[in-house]
Design a protein around this motif. Structure first.
Motif, PDB file in Angstrom:
ATOM      1  N   LEU A  89     -14.863 -28.951  -4.775  1.00  0.00           N
ATOM      2  CA  LEU A  89     -13.441 -28.619  -4.648  1.00  0.00           C
ATOM      3  C   LEU A  89     -13.225 -27.518  -3.618  1.00  0.00           C
ATOM      4  O   LEU A  89     -12.220 -27.533  -2.892  1.00  0.00           O
ATOM      5  N   TRP A  90     -14.163 -26.551  -3.543  1.00  0.00           N
ATOM      6  CA  TRP A  90     -14.020 -25.522  -2.523  1.00  0.00           C
ATOM      7  C   TRP A  90     -14.033 -26.150  -1.133  1.00  0.00           C
ATOM      8  O   TRP A  90     -13.184 -25.835  -0.286  1.00  0.00           O
ATOM      9  N   LEU A  91     -15.002 -27.042  -0.876  1.00  0.00           N
ATOM     10  CA  LEU A  91     -15.105 -27.652   0.446  1.00  0.00           C
ATOM     11  C   LEU A  91     -13.855 -28.460   0.772  1.00  0.00           C
ATOM     12  O   LEU A  91     -13.316 -28.372   1.877  1.00  0.00           O
ATOM     13  N   LEU A  92     -13.358 -29.244  -0.179  1.00  0.00           N
ATOM     14  CA  LEU A  92     -12.184 -30.071   0.077  1.00  0.00           C
ATOM     15  C   LEU A  92     -10.959 -29.199   0.334  1.00  0.00           C
ATOM     16  O   LEU A  92     -10.138 -29.504   1.212  1.00  0.00           O
ATOM     17  N   ASP A  93     -10.827 -28.114  -0.424  1.00  0.00           N
ATOM     18  CA  ASP A  93      -9.718 -27.192  -0.205  1.00  0.00           C
ATOM     19  C   ASP A  93      -9.831 -26.533   1.168  1.00  0.00           C
ATOM     20  O   ASP A  93      -8.836 -26.389   1.888  1.00  0.00           O
ATOM     21  N   TYR A  94     -11.043 -26.143   1.530  1.00  0.00           N
ATOM     22  CA  TYR A  94     -11.278 -25.551   2.847  1.00  0.00           C
ATOM     23  C   TYR A  94     -10.873 -26.525   3.951  1.00  0.00           C
ATOM     24  O   TYR A  94     -10.187 -26.147   4.918  1.00  0.00           O
ATOM     25  N   CYS A  95     -11.288 -27.776   3.844  1.00  0.00           N
ATOM     26  CA  CYS A  95     -10.986 -28.765   4.881  1.00  0.00           C
ATOM     27  C   CYS A  95      -9.479 -28.991   5.012  1.00  0.00           C
ATOM     28  O   CYS A  95      -8.963 -29.128   6.126  1.00  0.00           O
ATOM     29  N   CYS A  96      -8.773 -29.029   3.883  1.00  0.00           N
ATOM     30  CA  CYS A  96      -7.325 -29.225   3.936  1.00  0.00           C
ATOM     31  C   CYS A  96      -6.639 -28.015   4.560  1.00  0.00           C
ATOM     32  O   CYS A  96      -5.709 -28.157   5.362  1.00  0.00           O
ATOM     33  N   ARG A  97      -7.100 -26.816   4.221  1.00  0.00           N
ATOM     34  CA  ARG A  97      -6.515 -25.623   4.845  1.00  0.00           C
ATOM     35  C   ARG A  97      -6.807 -25.603   6.344  1.00  0.00           C
ATOM     36  O   ARG A  97      -5.983 -25.150   7.150  1.00  0.00           O
ATOM     37  N   ASP A  98      -7.973 -26.105   6.718  1.00  0.00           N
ATOM     38  CA  ASP A  98      -8.380 -26.129   8.116  1.00  0.00           C
ATOM     39  C   ASP A  98      -7.489 -27.050   8.944  1.00  0.00           C
ATOM     40  O   ASP A  98      -7.070 -26.707  10.048  1.00  0.00           O
ATOM     41  N   ASP A  99      -7.172 -28.222   8.438  1.00  0.00           N
ATOM     42  CA  ASP A  99      -6.381 -29.199   9.191  1.00  0.00           C
ATOM     43  C   ASP A  99      -4.888 -29.094   8.918  1.00  0.00           C
ATOM     44  O   ASP A  99      -4.082 -29.398   9.795  1.00  0.00           O
ATOM     45  N   TYR A 100      -4.500 -28.690   7.712  1.00  0.00           N
ATOM     46  CA  TYR A 100      -3.095 -28.764   7.311  1.00  0.00           C
ATOM     47  C   TYR A 100      -2.469 -27.411   6.969  1.00  0.00           C
ATOM     48  O   TYR A 100      -1.257 -27.338   6.769  1.00  0.00           O
ATOM     49  N   GLY A 101      -3.265 -26.370   6.856  1.00  0.00           N
ATOM     50  CA  GLY A 101      -2.720 -25.063   6.533  1.00  0.00           C
ATOM     51  C   GLY A 101      -2.389 -24.872   5.070  1.00  0.00           C
ATOM     52  O   GLY A 101      -1.798 -23.857   4.692  1.00  0.00           O
ATOM     53  N   ALA A 102      -2.759 -25.805   4.201  1.00  0.00           N
ATOM     54  CA  ALA A 102      -2.497 -25.703   2.765  1.00  0.00           C
ATOM     55  C   ALA A 102      -3.611 -26.415   2.018  1.00  0.00           C
ATOM     56  O   ALA A 102      -4.300 -27.285   2.578  1.00  0.00           O
ATOM     57  N   GLY A 103      -3.791 -26.057   0.737  1.00  0.00           N
ATOM     58  CA  GLY A 103      -4.923 -26.546  -0.027  1.00  0.00           C
ATOM     59  C   GLY A 103      -4.674 -27.845  -0.755  1.00  0.00           C
ATOM     60  O   GLY A 103      -3.615 -28.476  -0.642  1.00  0.00           O
ATOM     61  N   ILE A 104      -5.655 -28.244  -1.572  1.00  0.00           N
ATOM     62  CA  ILE A 104      -5.660 -29.571  -2.188  1.00  0.00           C
ATOM     63  C   ILE A 104      -4.525 -29.778  -3.187  1.00  0.00           C
ATOM     64  O   ILE A 104      -4.123 -30.913  -3.443  1.00  0.00           O
ATOM     65  N   ALA A 105      -3.983 -28.712  -3.764  1.00  0.00           N
ATOM     66  CA  ALA A 105      -2.871 -28.864  -4.704  1.00  0.00           C
ATOM     67  C   ALA A 105      -1.548 -29.064  -3.994  1.00  0.00           C
ATOM     68  O   ALA A 105      -0.551 -29.432  -4.635  1.00  0.00           O
ATOM     69  N   HIS A 106      -1.520 -28.866  -2.675  1.00  0.00           N
ATOM     70  CA  HIS A 106      -0.248 -28.847  -1.946  1.00  0.00           C
ATOM     71  C   HIS A 106      -0.156 -29.904  -0.862  1.00  0.00           C
ATOM     72  O   HIS A 106       0.909 -30.070  -0.261  1.00  0.00           O
ATOM     73  N   VAL A 107      -1.239 -30.625  -0.593  1.00  0.00           N
ATOM     74  CA  VAL A 107      -1.175 -31.739   0.344  1.00  0.00           C
ATOM     75  C   VAL A 107      -1.349 -33.033  -0.444  1.00  0.00           C
ATOM     76  O   VAL A 107      -1.856 -33.038  -1.566  1.00  0.00           O
ATOM     77  N   SER A 108      -0.925 -34.115   0.137  1.00  0.00           N
ATOM     78  CA  SER A 108      -1.016 -35.402  -0.544  1.00  0.00           C
ATOM     79  C   SER A 108      -2.451 -35.911  -0.578  1.00  0.00           C
ATOM     80  O   SER A 108      -3.301 -35.495   0.229  1.00  0.00           O
TER      81      SER A 108
END
Length: 533
Positions: free
Chosen positions: A230-249
């Motif tokens: 979950l840390w890695l997935l959240d990191y990747c979403c913040r990297d590309d989208y500026g927000a974490g896994i709870a806030h992107v689709s």
């Protein structure tokens, strides 16, 4: 080490012996003139009679990647009678570059993945720039522009490791979830079209179902609950989208991997993944190549305040920051290559679909700090210094080294570019609006201290090596692909999934994809310029 204790160590790192600088660190805010954008927002440039009127055939409003791509497409058609107006003092948008004491560095986006077959417009650009060519029937990319090895490493549990997947000392259950997530991504790649640029993929029922739910919810239903994954997935979403896994689709979270990056469990890396093009100045190298042929057709320091359709064509008013004059431009057509929230403000009598699209977008604030160090840093044990260096569990995204692409092995001064999104994540629930307020209100020294505290966990003597820190702030860096945004944006566009048009106005920006990357912006700008008639 648990995240809370790790962050506690990061916050306290500035007080550890050896972390305090023995000299003053110079620096300040650079790269973005926030006063210009805020003057437009506050209506301080909306009035006044233009003192000068100019005429051209085509206007391009906005000099980011989309606007530069539109200008290139006009030139390819033989249309030279156009003007491109840009708010800042240099074109490039979020892909501009700068320099710290003569060392080139990015002010924003810093790499471009090798484009897939759907991104034919980007492929053509790379051929034009000499970055790829066909040799013996196969495509070859410029070895000097391909990211040199080692490409990335992670500071995890007190040492550096190769790659960004947390591995040191993790249990079998964690490894099992890595393997299962890799299989799930591969299955989705086979079953569903995850394509960049997004407008070239049909909106299937599967994609729409993924778009409708948060990525974190999808992961929970699929049984992915390991904290390291979950840390890695959240990191990747913040990297590309500026927000974490709870806030992107879920569409956005899976798209990150299924469209190009892939996901490889330990032992499954084929050595061919994640090939990227990069330069010391990041994607500023690309935007400079796009801007160079424009010459006097590029007008910087222009605050567009009004775009209106008239019986004769298009009228555009802009405040020239250099002459301090209001200018009026008249043209046959206009390509509006502006973020949606700005387009809504300046387009006179905006259509309902533009109002709806702009109202539905949330933007992530972003900060880029370029740190000049006078000599290589003393390193912790483990993997060698890489181009991309990430610290597990921190609010920042780590740093890239401006000298990583250099062929000169002599140790010398370099610039580290540190990235910090301020959108919501699983570790920081503050809203994007709160992040923007923090970005505008915090003094430069506060960001300097936060950077030093975070990176000193891995580099205790960073403060001694640092001589200057320049910080670039983006209040609206990128559109966040929140749940439902893909369907909402595409459903509201006239003409379906093509570049939106309204009379003599064409609209081109990555915002129309809800996904702020080079390929999305460039493709939409190219289409708008190529289909002007």
């Amino acid at each position: 080490m648990r995240r809370r204790s790790f962050l506690g160590g990061a916050i306290g790192a500035a007080t550890l012996p050896g972390c305090q600088p023995a000299h003053a660190i110079e620096g300040g805010f650079t790269g973005i003139d926030m006063a210009r954008g805020h003057a437009l927002r506050d209506g301080r440039m909306d009035s006044g009679t233009p003192q000068v009127t100019r005429r051209t055939r085509v206007l391009v409003a906005g000099g980011g990647v989309a606007g530069l791509a539109a200008a290139r497409a006009l030139r390819l058609q033989g249309i030279d009678d156009f003007a491109l107006l840009e708010l800042e003092d240099a074109a490039g948008g979020n892909a501009r570059s700068g320099a710290v004491d003569g060392i080139a560095c990015p002010l924003g986006a810093h790499y471009l993945p090798l484009p897939g077959d759907a991104a034919s417009e980007v492929q053509d650009l790379l051929e034009e720039l000499g970055l790829r060519r066909r040799v013996a029937g196969r495509w070859q990319y410029d070895e000097f522009a391909l990211c040199h090895s080692p490409q990335e490493r992670l500071f995890f549990r007190g040492e550096w490791q190769d790659g960004l997947l947390p591995l040191h000392g993790v249990g079998e259950s964690t490894l099992a979830q890595y393997r299962r997530f890799a299989r799930r991504i591969e299955a989705l790649r086979r079953e569903t079209r995850f394509v960049i640029p997004t407008l070239k993929a049909p909106l299937s029922s599967t994609l729409l179902a993924l778009d409708a739910q948060p990525f974190a919810s999808w992961l929970g239903r699929e049984g992915f609950d390991d904290e390291h994954l979950l840390w890695l997935l959240d990191y990747c979403c913040r990297d590309d989208y500026g927000a974490g896994i709870a806030h992107v689709s879920a569409w956005a979270g899976l798209h990150y991997f299924a469209s190009r990056h892939g996901f490889f469990a330990p032992g499954e890396d084929n050595g061919e993944r994640d090939a990227v093009l990069t330069w010391p100045e990041g994607n500023g190298w690309l935007t400079r190549q796009l801007a160079a042929p424009l010459g006097e057709r590029l007008h910087t320091g222009q605050v567009v305040t009004r775009i209106a359709q008239t019986r004769a064509g298009v009228e555009l008013d802009a405040f020239d920051a250099r002459s301090q004059q209001m200018l009026r431009w008249q043209a046959e057509r206009c390509i509006v290559a502006l973020p949606l929230f700005i387009a809504l403000r300046v387009v006179e009598n905006p259509p309902a679909w533009l109002r709806q699209a702009a109202a539905e977008l949330t933007y992530a604030p972003w900060l880029v700090a370029n740190v000049r160090i006078d000599a290589p840093l003393k390193d912790r044990p483990g993997a060698a210094p890489s181009w991309d260096n990430v610290l597990y569990g921190t609010r920042g995204l780590g740093y890239v080294d401006a000298r990583h692409q250099s062929l000169d092995p002599t140790p010398r001064a370099t610039v580290l570019s540190w990235y910090r999104p301020l959108g919501p994540s699983r570790y920081d629930a503050a809203s994007a609006a709160a992040g923007r307020q923090q970005l505008a209100a915090q003094p430069w020294r506060a960001w300097r201290d936060a950077l030093l505290a975070e990176l000193s966990v891995a580099h205790p003597y960073l403060a001694e090596r640092a001589t200057r820190i320049d910080i670039t702030r983006y209040g609206h860096a990128m559109a966040i692909p929140s749940p439902g945004r893909l369907a909402q944006l595409q459903a509201g566009q006239p003409g379906g999934r093509t570049v939106p048009r309204e009379g003599r106005l064409s609209f081109a920006h990555a915002d129309w994809a809800g996904y702020s990357i080079f390929e999305e912006a460039f493709t939409r700008g190219h289409i708008a310029g190529a289909n002007l008639a």
